[in-house]
Scaffold this motif. Structure first.
Motif, mmCIF file in Angstrom:
data_model
loop_
_atom_site.group_PDB
_atom_site.id
_atom_site.type_symbol
_atom_site.label_atom_id
_atom_site.label_comp_id
_atom_site.label_asym_id
_atom_site.label_seq_id
_atom_site.Cartn_x
_atom_site.Cartn_y
_atom_site.Cartn_z
ATOM 1 N N LEU A 147 -9.472 0.936 9.176
ATOM 2 C CA LEU A 147 -10.399 0.886 8.039
ATOM 3 C C LEU A 147 -10.013 -0.229 7.076
ATOM 4 O O LEU A 147 -10.881 -0.893 6.500
ATOM 5 N N VAL A 148 -8.692 -0.449 6.910
ATOM 6 C CA VAL A 148 -8.259 -1.541 6.035
ATOM 7 C C VAL A 148 -8.748 -2.867 6.605
ATOM 8 O O VAL A 148 -9.253 -3.726 5.877
ATOM 9 N N ARG A 149 -8.629 -3.016 7.934
ATOM 10 C CA ARG A 149 -9.094 -4.255 8.557
ATOM 11 C C ARG A 149 -10.605 -4.397 8.419
ATOM 12 O O ARG A 149 -11.134 -5.463 8.138
ATOM 13 N N ALA A 150 -11.301 -3.274 8.596
ATOM 14 C CA ALA A 150 -12.761 -3.330 8.569
ATOM 15 C C ALA A 150 -13.274 -3.685 7.174
ATOM 16 O O ALA A 150 -14.196 -4.484 7.031
ATOM 17 N N ALA A 151 -12.669 -3.089 6.137
ATOM 18 C CA ALA A 151 -13.172 -3.315 4.775
ATOM 19 C C ALA A 151 -12.508 -4.515 4.119
ATOM 20 O O ALA A 151 -12.979 -5.006 3.102
ATOM 21 N N GLY A 152 -11.404 -4.982 4.673
ATOM 22 C CA GLY A 152 -10.684 -6.102 4.067
ATOM 23 C C GLY A 152 -9.742 -5.594 2.985
ATOM 24 O O GLY A 152 -9.988 -4.570 2.349
ATOM 25 N N ILE A 153 -8.640 -6.365 2.755
ATOM 26 C CA ILE A 153 -7.671 -5.947 1.745
ATOM 27 C C ILE A 153 -8.263 -6.210 0.364
ATOM 28 O O ILE A 153 -8.929 -7.221 0.138
ATOM 29 N N SER A 154 -8.008 -5.288 -0.560
ATOM 30 C CA SER A 154 -8.544 -5.466 -1.918
ATOM 31 C C SER A 154 -7.822 -6.614 -2.605
ATOM 32 O O SER A 154 -6.760 -7.050 -2.168
ATOM 33 N N ASN A 155 -8.426 -7.087 -3.696
ATOM 34 C CA ASN A 155 -7.841 -8.210 -4.414
ATOM 35 C C ASN A 155 -7.263 -7.728 -5.736
ATOM 36 O O ASN A 155 -7.917 -6.987 -6.461
ATOM 37 N N PRO A 156 -6.006 -8.125 -6.075
ATOM 38 C CA PRO A 156 -5.417 -7.651 -7.324
ATOM 39 C C PRO A 156 -6.236 -8.033 -8.557
ATOM 40 O O PRO A 156 -6.155 -7.359 -9.575
ATOM 41 N N LYS B 86 -16.176 -16.896 3.401
ATOM 42 C CA LYS B 86 -16.782 -18.155 3.845
ATOM 43 C C LYS B 86 -17.003 -19.098 2.676
ATOM 44 O O LYS B 86 -16.802 -20.299 2.776
ATOM 45 N N LYS B 87 -17.385 -18.512 1.509
ATOM 46 C CA LYS B 87 -17.690 -19.361 0.354
ATOM 47 C C LYS B 87 -16.429 -19.866 -0.330
ATOM 48 O O LYS B 87 -16.407 -20.928 -0.922
ATOM 49 N N HIS B 88 -15.366 -19.061 -0.321
ATOM 50 C CA HIS B 88 -14.128 -19.448 -1.012
ATOM 51 C C HIS B 88 -12.941 -19.453 -0.050
ATOM 52 O O HIS B 88 -12.043 -18.631 -0.183
ATOM 53 N N PRO B 89 -12.945 -20.366 0.912
ATOM 54 C CA PRO B 89 -11.826 -20.343 1.871
ATOM 55 C C PRO B 89 -10.481 -20.630 1.195
ATOM 56 O O PRO B 89 -9.430 -20.248 1.706
ATOM 57 N N ASP B 90 -10.508 -21.297 0.020
ATOM 58 C CA ASP B 90 -9.241 -21.634 -0.644
ATOM 59 C C ASP B 90 -8.561 -20.403 -1.233
ATOM 60 O O ASP B 90 -7.384 -20.441 -1.564
ATOM 61 N N LYS B 91 -9.304 -19.299 -1.394
ATOM 62 C CA LYS B 91 -8.692 -18.079 -1.960
ATOM 63 C C LYS B 91 -7.998 -17.250 -0.883
ATOM 64 O O LYS B 91 -7.437 -16.205 -1.190
ATOM 65 N N PHE B 92 -8.098 -17.660 0.354
ATOM 66 C CA PHE B 92 -7.550 -16.854 1.438
ATOM 67 C C PHE B 92 -6.493 -17.622 2.230
ATOM 68 O O PHE B 92 -6.498 -18.852 2.251
ATOM 69 N N LYS C 13 -7.849 -13.409 7.720
ATOM 70 C CA LYS C 13 -7.515 -13.994 6.422
ATOM 71 C C LYS C 13 -7.353 -12.898 5.368
ATOM 72 O O LYS C 13 -8.143 -11.945 5.320
ATOM 73 N N VAL C 14 -6.327 -13.063 4.532
ATOM 74 C CA VAL C 14 -6.108 -12.098 3.441
ATOM 75 C C VAL C 14 -6.054 -12.872 2.124
ATOM 76 O O VAL C 14 -5.764 -14.064 2.121
ATOM 77 N N PRO C 15 -6.323 -12.204 0.991
ATOM 78 C CA PRO C 15 -6.287 -12.903 -0.293
ATOM 79 C C PRO C 15 -4.919 -13.537 -0.525
ATOM 80 O O PRO C 15 -3.888 -12.973 -0.177
ATOM 81 N N LYS C 16 -4.953 -14.705 -1.156
ATOM 82 C CA LYS C 16 -3.718 -15.455 -1.361
ATOM 83 C C LYS C 16 -2.868 -14.831 -2.468
ATOM 84 O O LYS C 16 -1.649 -14.961 -2.473
ATOM 85 N N ASN C 17 -3.538 -14.161 -3.427
ATOM 86 C CA ASN C 17 -2.828 -13.720 -4.623
ATOM 87 C C ASN C 17 -2.314 -12.289 -4.543
ATOM 88 O O ASN C 17 -2.128 -11.647 -5.557
ATOM 89 N N LEU C 18 -2.097 -11.772 -3.336
ATOM 90 C CA LEU C 18 -1.572 -10.404 -3.213
ATOM 91 C C LEU C 18 -0.235 -10.303 -3.927
ATOM 92 O O LEU C 18 0.632 -11.164 -3.778
ATOM 93 N N THR C 19 -0.040 -9.220 -4.686
ATOM 94 C CA THR C 19 1.204 -9.075 -5.455
ATOM 95 C C THR C 19 2.230 -8.277 -4.665
ATOM 96 O O THR C 19 1.942 -7.755 -3.593
ATOM 97 N N PHE C 20 3.428 -8.156 -5.246
ATOM 98 C CA PHE C 20 4.521 -7.466 -4.560
ATOM 99 C C PHE C 20 4.167 -6.044 -4.125
ATOM 100 O O PHE C 20 4.473 -5.656 -2.999
#
Lengths: 240, 410
Positions: free
Chosen positions: B220-229, B237-243, B29-36
């Motif tokens: 490392l990107v996979r391990a740490a997760g993509i940053s959020n803009p 787990k707490k905010h599944p709607d954001k992903f 799962k990746v953040p929904k709000n990733l920008t261009f």
């Protein structure tokens, strides 16, 4: 996106685009020298593959002029022209065939011209090249790719008026527009010939352009289709 | 279809591909709000692949010897081999695009503070990729053996020689300088040996290092997760709607961007190559004739401008190396846990100063070295250093504001 977001995007995205335009398209701060071809002979250089009244192409006529006027000092190895003194040496004819290979360029085979590796040629022509160096100060360069390096305007002006374009050059003026009314035409034909060695013929160029346009259109359309497909899919999956 | 499915089933029973596909792409799962700008990472990967494939084709016909290098590139590849020109154009365009995309990717990372905890290692490995990429670009630049290649290489290898200009311990620095220059050149003069070394590094050593580093970077990107803009780390787990699932949500979006990117790429390949295969480089290398204007390629002009606008060669050399080191230390200079320029007004201003100064340095680097340009170069160089050195203070102030507001939910 809110108004502030749009402003930020325009500032950052816009300045990035301007930056790359300056780097990759046109940089007004960069110093570039310009040399112009005379109006009356521009047509000759524009299409070296055009047939003249003699039945030969401009490039072929230019090649003959090059051999007559230039090849006593300059070689043009990419089209199988070597120093005149070498060309007349019967030994060279054998070496051409054993060490070189027929010139093959943009899909056209020239059976009677040979491309010989630089080291083989320079070793064979060592004495002649050194003689030229002794009398001129330096070995006159091979001019195979000079058209690409300098452009037609520079070559045209330089062959006509060597001392004016490059003060102190040891290249003599071979053509005099005052004495010979055809001088400009001859020079233009030589430049056209050098162009024909370095640029693909019109038919090949057309093929490349069509290929380029097709590839670009393909990628644009593929992107649009993917985008459309994604929208439909996301709707079905429930991601608005 | 029945047969194909049977074959896939047969393979899957043994290789468990469907399982890997699900866990790596769909359940990732990746953040929904990733920008261009987040697409630049993928574009860099695509360009890297293009470089490797086109490089392999060029490798078939290129000859790494002083006598043959120029002819093999300009005659054999450009004229004799069908579509050789295409692959050389692609490789030249790809090299420039690769550097451009990597810079855009870096600036994106800086803008969204993607280098902060827990992603410091991602940034450090990314910096290593950038460094090896510069080496790859420099070594590849020599291979066509034109005037620019040759003299560009001479100038680059002479730059560490500026260390000999040191104000103190002159003998010590001189010894180091000579050693580095000798290492880079592979001898006192540029011969077949140098070309062989550079060729080997360009086609095998650097690409292998790059491949490994890119692999580590992606892991490392996979391990740490993509940053959020937005700069807020949501719990998956707490905010599944954001992903959203990486596939098909992101893959198709980025796939479309990649297609349009390739359209631009091939516009340059077919219709606008003159800036990537500069005319001056179609003149064979001549050690006896220095061309009038030697400047590095555009991606190094900013460093070059810093180097040449400082009057002392030694301090110029120190300055541009310091710039590289500061870039590496970015996660530790900008120490506060606040992330993303969206939420950090002071950082946003500093970022704009940094971005415009780097652009100005690059443009200045392409201009002739007049005293006026040197002065401007010095000003912009100071601004770039100012950006890095002000980061700890900006972090301190912004963290203070954040605490004063009661430190709302990270």
């Amino acid at each position: 996106m809110n108004a502030w977001g749009i402003i930020k995007t325009i500032i950052i995205g816009g300045s990035t685009l301007v930056f790359f335009f300056l780097l990759w398209f046109y940089n007004p701060f960069k110093h570039v020298e310009h040399y112009e071809v005379d109006e009356e002979v521009k047509q000759i250089i524009a299409n070296p593959w055009k047939k003249t009244e003699s039945g030969k192409t401009i490039a072929e006529e230019g090649r003959e002029l090059f051999i007559n006027f230039c090849s006593s000092c300059h070689s043009l190895r990419y089209d199988g022209i070597y120093l005149m003194s070498i060309q007349t040496n019967p030994k060279w004819k054998k070496i051409e065939k054993s060490a070189g290979r027929p010139v093959y360029r943009h899909g056209i085979l020239y059976k009677d011209r040979f491309f010989v590796p630089k080291d083989v040629y320079e070793a064979f022509a060592h004495d002649e090249l050194q003689q030229l160096k002794a009398s001129l100060g330096q070995v006159p360069p091979d001019v195979s790719t000079l058209y690409l390096a300098r452009g037609e305007g520079y070559l045209y002006q330089f062959i006509l008026y060597p001392g004016k374009v490059l003060p102190g050059t040891s290249m003599p003026p071979m053509f005099n527009p005052q004495a010979d009314p055809q001088a400009k035409e001859k020079v233009a034909k030589i430049v056209a010939y050098m162009k024909s060695v370095n640029t693909p013929p019109p038919k090949e160029q057309m093929k490349r352009n069509i290929m380029g346009i097709l590839i670009i259109v393909y990628f644009i359309v593929a992107g649009l289709l993917l985008w459309k497909y994604r929208e439909n899919l996301l709707k079905r999956l429930g991601y608005h | 279809m029945g047969l194909i499915e049977k074959i896939i089933d047969w393979v899957d029973e043994r290789a468990h591909i469907r399982e890997i596909y699900r866990s790596l792409l769909v359940e990732y799962k990746v953040p929904k709000n990733l920008t261009f700008p987040y697409v630049f990472g993928v574009l860099a990967l695509v360009t890297f692949a293009i470089q490797i494939v086109s490089g392999m084709v060029l490798l078939l016909y290129y000859k790494p010897s002083i006598a043959d290098a120029f002819d093999s590139a300009t005659y054999t590849i450009m004229g004799e081999i069908p579509f050789g020109w295409l692959f050389r154009h692609i490789h030249a365009t790809g090299a420039n695009f690769f550097m451009a995309i990597v810079y855009l990717h870096m600036f994106t990372g800086i803008y969204y503070n993607a280098y902060k905890k827990p992603r410091e290692l991602v940034w450090i490995v990314g910096w290593l990729i950038y460094f090896v990429l510069i080496l790859t670009a420099l070594s590849g630049y020599l291979l066509p053996w034109g005037q620019l290649s040759y003299w560009g290489f001479i100038v680059t290898t002479e730059i560490p020689g500026s260390l000999a200009d040191a104000p103190i311990f002159r003998d010590f620095f001189k010894a180091i300088a000579e050693t580095i220059v000798l290492w880079m050149k592979g001898g006192y003069v540029i011969t077949d040996i140098t070309l062989g070394r550079v060729f080997g590094s360009h086609v095998l050593i650097y690409p292998l290092i790059l491949l490994a580093l890119v692999g580590i970077h992606l892991y490392l990107v996979r391990a740490a997760g993509i940053s959020n803009p937005d700069g807020i780390e949501y719990d998956k787990k707490k905010h599944p709607d954001k992903f959203v699932p990486f596939h098909p949500y992101m893959t198709l979006k980025e796939g479309a961007y990649v297609m349009w990117y390739l359209a631009v790429f091939f516009f340059f390949v077919f219709f606008h190559i003159s800036h990537f295969l500069p005319p001056d480089n179609f003149e064979p290398a001549n050690p006896l004739k220095t061309p009038p204007h030697i400047a590095p390629e555009w991606y190094l002009l900013a460093f070059y401008e810093v180097f040449r606008s400082i009057p002392s060669k030694f301090w110029g050399f120190v300055a541009f190396n310091a710039l590289l080191i500061l870039l590496l230390l970015l996660p530790f200079l900008d120490w506060s846990p606040l992330k993303s320029a969206r939420r950090r007004p002071l950082f946003f201003i500093a970022f704009l100063v940094f971005m415009f100064s780097s652009m100005a340095l690059t443009i200045l680097g392409s201009m002739p070295p007049t005293p006026m340009n040197a002065k401007l170069g010095l000003i912009f160089a100071t601004l770039v250093f100012g950006f890095f050195l002000s980061l700890p203070i900006i972090s301190f102030i912004e963290y203070g504001w954040y605490k004063a507001k009661g430190g709302e939910q990270q």
